[in-house]
Write an enzyme that holds these catalytic residues in place. Structure first.
Site, PDB file in Angstrom:
ATOM      1  N   CYS C  16      21.396   9.028  14.959  1.00 48.23           N
ATOM      2  CA  CYS C  16      21.060  10.143  14.092  1.00 48.23           C
ATOM      3  C   CYS C  16      19.606  10.507  14.339  1.00 48.23           C
ATOM      4  O   CYS C  16      18.839   9.746  14.928  1.00 48.23           O
ATOM      5  CB  CYS C  16      21.195   9.753  12.615  1.00 48.23           C
ATOM      6  SG  CYS C  16      22.876   9.430  12.086  1.00 48.23           S
ATOM      7  N   GLY C  44      22.356  13.271  17.698  1.00 46.43           N
ATOM      8  CA  GLY C  44      23.548  13.367  16.860  1.00 46.43           C
ATOM      9  C   GLY C  44      24.150  14.748  16.980  1.00 46.43           C
ATOM     10  O   GLY C  44      23.465  15.739  16.715  1.00 46.43           O
ATOM     11  N   ASN C 118      18.634   7.485   9.321  1.00 43.69           N
ATOM     12  CA  ASN C 118      18.995   7.087  10.684  1.00 43.69           C
ATOM     13  C   ASN C 118      18.971   5.565  10.735  1.00 43.69           C
ATOM     14  O   ASN C 118      17.935   4.963  10.447  1.00 43.69           O
ATOM     15  CB  ASN C 118      17.988   7.669  11.683  1.00 43.69           C
ATOM     16  CG  ASN C 118      18.101   7.098  13.088  1.00 43.69           C
ATOM     17  OD1 ASN C 118      17.126   7.059  13.814  1.00 43.69           O
ATOM     18  ND2 ASN C 118      19.280   6.641  13.484  1.00 43.69           N
ATOM     19  N   GLY C 119      20.088   4.978  11.083  1.00 42.07           N
ATOM     20  CA  GLY C 119      20.127   3.521  11.192  1.00 42.07           C
ATOM     21  C   GLY C 119      21.385   2.956  10.597  1.00 42.07           C
ATOM     22  O   GLY C 119      22.358   3.675  10.350  1.00 42.07           O
ATOM     23  N   TYR C 260      17.861   5.052  26.869  1.00 45.67           N
ATOM     24  CA  TYR C 260      18.823   6.145  26.888  1.00 45.67           C
ATOM     25  C   TYR C 260      18.736   7.127  25.725  1.00 45.67           C
ATOM     26  O   TYR C 260      18.872   8.332  25.911  1.00 45.67           O
ATOM     27  CB  TYR C 260      20.253   5.567  26.954  1.00 45.67           C
ATOM     28  CG  TYR C 260      21.328   6.584  26.793  1.00 45.67           C
ATOM     29  CD1 TYR C 260      21.532   7.574  27.757  1.00 45.67           C
ATOM     30  CD2 TYR C 260      22.145   6.596  25.665  1.00 45.67           C
ATOM     31  CE1 TYR C 260      22.516   8.525  27.604  1.00 45.67           C
ATOM     32  CE2 TYR C 260      23.135   7.556  25.510  1.00 45.67           C
ATOM     33  CZ  TYR C 260      23.311   8.519  26.481  1.00 45.67           C
ATOM     34  OH  TYR C 260      24.274   9.470  26.339  1.00 45.67           O
TER      35      TYR C 260
END
Lengths: 473, 473, 473, 473
Positions: C16, C44, C118-119, C260
């Site tokens: 995210c 995302g 996010n996480g 990445y």
């Protein structure tokens, strides 16, 4: 507002791409055409269409949009048959219209026929006017309708479609790559000057035609050869047949196919597009050497020439600009400074790559120059000490009548300004273009000659109303 | 599966509706046409289109769908001009195609022209074949393209469009109501037999044309008069002009316009559609009297005749069936018994109205009979003691060549079965139809004669391939 | 079937991205957030949302889809206010649901609050279970709802939101970067291990927060610093305030952000993502040298490491694979061999670059290995004499509990196979991975330590149900 | 602008409809719910949803829009299970939001639960405020979320859901018809005053619940009985169980269910809705006799009372107004006079029915009066000599707190004006309303008492902030 990549990057616009297959092996011809159109999508992003011959009946589906917008599984599955043609289109008129999407499918005395066309006839308006006088009506503004009417009128009852087309090729002038589907045949045509490309591939026992060889790859076909300028190829149950019409002494293949339009993995008339861009970078490095720390390319189309420049000059190649792949057609503009904001969203400079460096920035062309200045600013804001802009095509000064969509001449920055003035406009530290001689050497391996009219005004045939596009405002 | 009301109620399908306005008062012609198409929507629900003349340039927008699906404010606002034509369409071919949507807009020697057509030419195929031999191509399967080509070919350079149309009216046979937009005029045409309606209205100093008078009402115009069979009217800066071509002795206005197609608030050739349905109910009551407790109508089209039947018979009128207005085009079918389920969702019987009653159920027609039996069942399940079905049109036995879409004859229940047999099929306690003499008396006030070919096989002109539709399976 | 790029290229999936701005300069905060979400789109691609504080009232808009699908000008213009947060999401559960899209907007005793996360919390299920016992209900499956409930329950009436959050940070475990919008503040939080990134920028007198620095660039903001692991920052009328909670001795920044996930133009914890990929290529060249003619990268994510490999090894870098930018989400699959066909449409090998060469092909990771074998085949079909695959991350063997979406362990090719076996599966001539020591050296300039759990199983905290993902089928 | 029928006809707005089925016969419960929601569509046109219990897991689908917009075959087919609930919603808040669509599906200590609610709690805000103080957060503004939280908090671990609901019914005040789906049961609840309806049907061995009996008919179920005010019914494997909570002495069923909301084919508390409207017409004829030539109704909701008026008075009933069924939600408004134009498109007067007549026009209510004057004008323009407006409900003067959406009191024409003044506003020749005593007699067969608060201000319970809606501007 709605931007396309070529708008954003201020590029010449793509034209069209065509594909055709006549299967003797029970291929799913619509699906293979669909895959090939994906590979040719860069040639036209405004409409897509496929027509299929199902035992003599031609069915088709076409609409505005990208290949993946236009076709769902449902549409593809409805299109069964043994031969198909496909088309992706960029409209050169201001507004793109559904009526102008291709293939055009018509009914005439010999039954149905589907046509798809890449190129631009220079005498279409004149032919149209004459036909209208004779009582013909037109429902679109595309050249295909003119060609279809010529066939409908002039094809004799005992005449082959290919013989009729050969006669018509003496009438129509300009650039035209055609694929034509009839109840029994699939005909491919390349104009007498060979301005737009067309090649032949083989898939099992079947033959396919494609604007570029990358379309063959996508369909899983092997490249056989290019269709020659002025050649007509006929695919049918009986395999492939070739008819060669009389042609001018020299071909006039469009140089911009190599510079920008075609996909790098395509091979046109024996020359690799990718290799020709590497060459352009190398020649540019020889012709426009400059002392610098880094060579970068404007993504995506400037990257290859940048690698070539780096190879030849020995200056380090780096990824200095990152392109956002997600910015779509419906990007919402800020009220002001919209182009700067759009450039900033679409591209980002790699500060740690660029900072403190003297940067050579390679692009393949400058059309209006409106975006270039924002890219130069982006690099300088990211700490570039110097930005030297090197262009892997000569200055574009003259209009194209063969299918490239140009802004009017007063918007064409090189038509009305000196190189020094352009350099000032884009605010670069230096600006250099490859020479005309240089660019002509880039399609290594091609035995063709090239059309360089947009650079030098030497048109390969008489063109109408040349003056209309010539004034600088 | 996707049902339309006429599918569900097993009705003959609507054909098309046309509208036109030539404004001398700065009306927003596209918007008025849009309102009028709403009022004519019942005549065609598959595509809609509007073409506007803007200082000699014809712009248009059309697409598949209902008027409110096709047009947003954006599209309407783009269509500015002083004259407009509009069209709603039901396609009589199996699959409806975007290519066949109207108005058709063409370019020919005299400039642009837009055409919209309601009706069906019986010799279109023959004319087409001849024109194809002469080198003409066709891009659609609609009669409008045939008519447009006739104009493009035969209009002389010094000839008025209306004179050209008058000549063409000697060539084309069948039913045709046309509105034609040219750079300077708006032309309305009604076929020589007057099979499909067209009327004239006035709005301020401007004239309008509409398939039905309800379109005039929606545009705020006053009804002036019907266009006569064989008449051409020309609207322009100079007001309105009429040309009368030679016509057959008698008109042959389609009776189904009164029975089912037209809106009840329309007046056609001097006869109120609503009144003609009341009359049909009254005559039916006289011709098919039966002792019962209640008269009900199948909504919506059977309600008016039911009221007429009640008036004449003195039997109480009641609301015995309720129609769900929300069942849309994308209704999801159950796997089995789909028609029964669909009928149950779409209609509901008023148990407390019906229970224990001997019910007379009025419908305006029976086509296949497939739905009728489920409606009868619905009533009986709700407690009806008897269900007597009375139909306010005679049995439909013969195909229509003038624009009504019929199932094949072996699906037409009255073509291949006796009334007793039909009664058995729909499982009613009795079944009766109005007589042919009766139905002809219903358009009270009309001075026209009527086409009754679908009832008695007496076609008002020679029709081709009559036999093709005649076998009972 | 519907493919995403990460499906196609067989990549670990993004998680995210979050963004926030508190403007003291009358910025159009929704529009700036929209631009920043474009820049963070790679993190995302399944849903996007923006919440705005308009004088204490929080309005929001969110939906499934890419940023440019979700937001039109109309939606952005409705979102006026002085502070905003935004979120782009990739759902780690099988099916993505609208209910799970963010920001989550709630009402509680202190008014409204919007959260974006996010996480992944490792103890969310446990906390949830406990809260449910206490009478709390949940409407989604996202961790944000757990966090919001903790705030709603534990925030005292006289307590600052930031103090409440500090307490909650002792309760929740795992990775979490949060932006939280309240009627008066915008709070940014980075988890105690710093697993997911968050940085601070400045725009005029206003502060902004972004998952990656590329989001700052898109909004036109200057990078200030990273939020530290365990730090809470509070943006308000009074500028910016920092609260540092107690943290573990070492941070545990996710290495895959560099390998990445993150955009190459981002700088995370002082290290350039692009530079770290160049480094990875260089180290890979040292650790896995091989004699070859050409180094190529798998576009897009393998290209940078390929350049690094070329720099270090002195072997020529070339563009050996071309990626089709137009293949969309709705690509129609062939019935069989679908992945091969998809690879062939999505990528094409540059025959004239590769033919006859011994090729080193750099990719950043292998997840399942399913695509790699088709890419190797593509290269060999294009004439590559040898294909040596070099991977710029170590073999992924262990599940991630902090937000990366892994296939089950038996699908993770490196978890259950030796490198020799993988080499055989992908049919390469050799296969080599960078070492764990090597990869840890790549984020040059970062003072943080890294989480390498997916490579070595050393989790930075206790994780639940570790065994569940551990079996090889 | 976007009009709904109730906007156009200036009606009170519908509230919501609910449906539930617990199948012991392997019915396709989602599909049956879908059919039933079609039948209940008139109760709510802004969102639709279905939740299904599949072996203890609750799956659902809901979205903004009509039933046929929201559900495709794909969605329905995904919802397999043995029990289902469905909901159609009209939002009483200004803007309808997706977050507020129902059923609401939650997870709490006892697993999943889905709720759908028709009605309005008068103490929801107060309960919410208290719960927020206790640490509860809210994600929507619907009462269902309050009820769900009450269940989540107060349900004891060893307590049946129905016992918990019984306790909660002592807490919540107002109107509420609920269907609640749990992993093992389907619970139906009707509020203690019985303000909103709910009935029970049987389909094979299975039981169903529906807001109105027309929903039973659509699902093919037989009507069993109404749920009583204050009753809880539990459907499960063990059949049906009833719990009766203590209730007020008298029920207070909403009269507007009979007057306008419910479908005419529904039977509520033993009284036929259709019959009650016929009765209203008859009583109106007695109370408000006038000498005239014709009785007409405003379609659709005024038609039945018009028939009743005709029956009683002996004055001829006629179809004086025709409604266009095709005018959709996206009707494009003219710049000025929009309501007049909209009325003219939506309705048309039958000139030949009306012209020269003294017309009694029956409508079921007047809310703002804004449309009535245009309908009167329409009739007079069509030649009506006199227009006498008779209303089959008493003047609406007081706000509703139980689910009807009222304009503010100063917009409610009867709240602030005398009948003479209203008559003047709508420009009728006379205006009369049915009496309160009269309307209470219309639900023939019902043993319930009625809520007439909107007519006389006598609320069946204490209502909050009554004053807020009471001022006349």
């Amino acid at each position: 507002m709605c931007f396309k990549d070529y708008d954003f990057l201020d590029k010449l616009k793509e034209e069209c791409g065509v594909f055709g297959i006549y299967s003797k092996d029970n291929h799913d011809v619509a699906r293979l055409t669909y895959y090939a159109l994906y590979a040719l999508q860069h040639r036209g992003q405004e409409s897509a269409g496929i027509a299929v011959n199902n035992n003599g009946t031609i069915n088709y589906y076409k609409d505005m949009g990208l290949v993946h917008d236009v076709f769902s599984k449902k549409e593809i599955n409805k299109l069964s048959g043994k031969a198909a043609i496909g088309h992706v289109r960029y409209s050169t008129t201001g507004e793109s219209k559904r009526e102008n999407s291709q293939p055009m499918v018509i009914q005439y005395k010999k039954g149905q026929m589907a046509l798809a066309h890449n190129g631009n006839l220079v005498n279409a308006a004149e032919i149209r006017r004459q036909m209208e006088e004779d009582g013909v009506l037109f429902q679109s503004t595309i050249d295909s309708e003119v060609i279809a009417n010529l066939i409908a009128r002039y094809r004799k009852s005992n005449e082959n479609i290919e013989d009729c087309i050969a006669k018509i090729m003496d009438v129509i002038k300009g650039s035209y790559t055609l694929v034509i589907l009839t109840p029994k045949k699939l005909v491919g045509v390349r104009d007498k000057n060979g301005i737009r490309p067309l090649c032949i591939g083989k898939l099992g026992n079947s033959y396919v035609l494609s604007s570029e060889s990358c379309g063959l790859d996508a369909a899983g076909a092997q490249f056989i050869r290019d269709v020659e300028p002025g050649e007509i190829v006929v695919l049918s149950e009986y395999g492939i047949k070739s008819i060669k019409t009389t042609t001018p002494k020299k071909a006039s293949v469009c140089l911009f196919e190599y510079i920008y339009f075609a996909r790098p993995d395509s091979i046109i008339d024996g020359a690799s597009v990718h290799q020709s861009r590497i060459e352009a970078g190398k020649i540019l490095a020889k012709e426009q050497p400059i002392d610098a720390d880094l060579v970068i390319g404007v993504p995506d189309s400037g990257l290859t020439a940048a690698i070539g420049y780096s190879m030849e000059s020995g200056i380090q190649y780096g990824q200095g600009l990152i392109k956002n792949r997600y910015v779509g057609r419906t990007f919402i503009q800020p009220e002001q400074d919209q182009r700067e904001m759009f450039v900033r969203i679409k591209l980002n400079a790699m500060r740690n790559v660029i900072s403190g460096k003297r940067v050579i920035m390679i692009d393949d062309s400058i059309v209006r120059g409106t975006t270039s200045k924002w890219i130069v600013k982006l690099l300088k804001d990211a700490g570039a000490k110097e930005v030297h802009m090197k262009i892997s095509s000569p200055p574009v000064k003259y209009p194209c009548f063969f299918g490239m969509d140009f802004p009017s001449r007063d918007q064409l920055v090189a038509a009305c300004n000196t190189i020094d003035k352009i350099c000032e406009i884009v605010n670069a530290d230096s600006l250099g273009y490859i020479s005309l001689e240089g660019i002509k050497k880039t399609p290594v391996g091609s035995k063709c000659e090239f059309c360089s009219a947009c650079f030098d005004g030497e048109y390969p045939m008489e063109v109408p109303n040349k003056g209309d596009k010539f004034s600088c405002g």
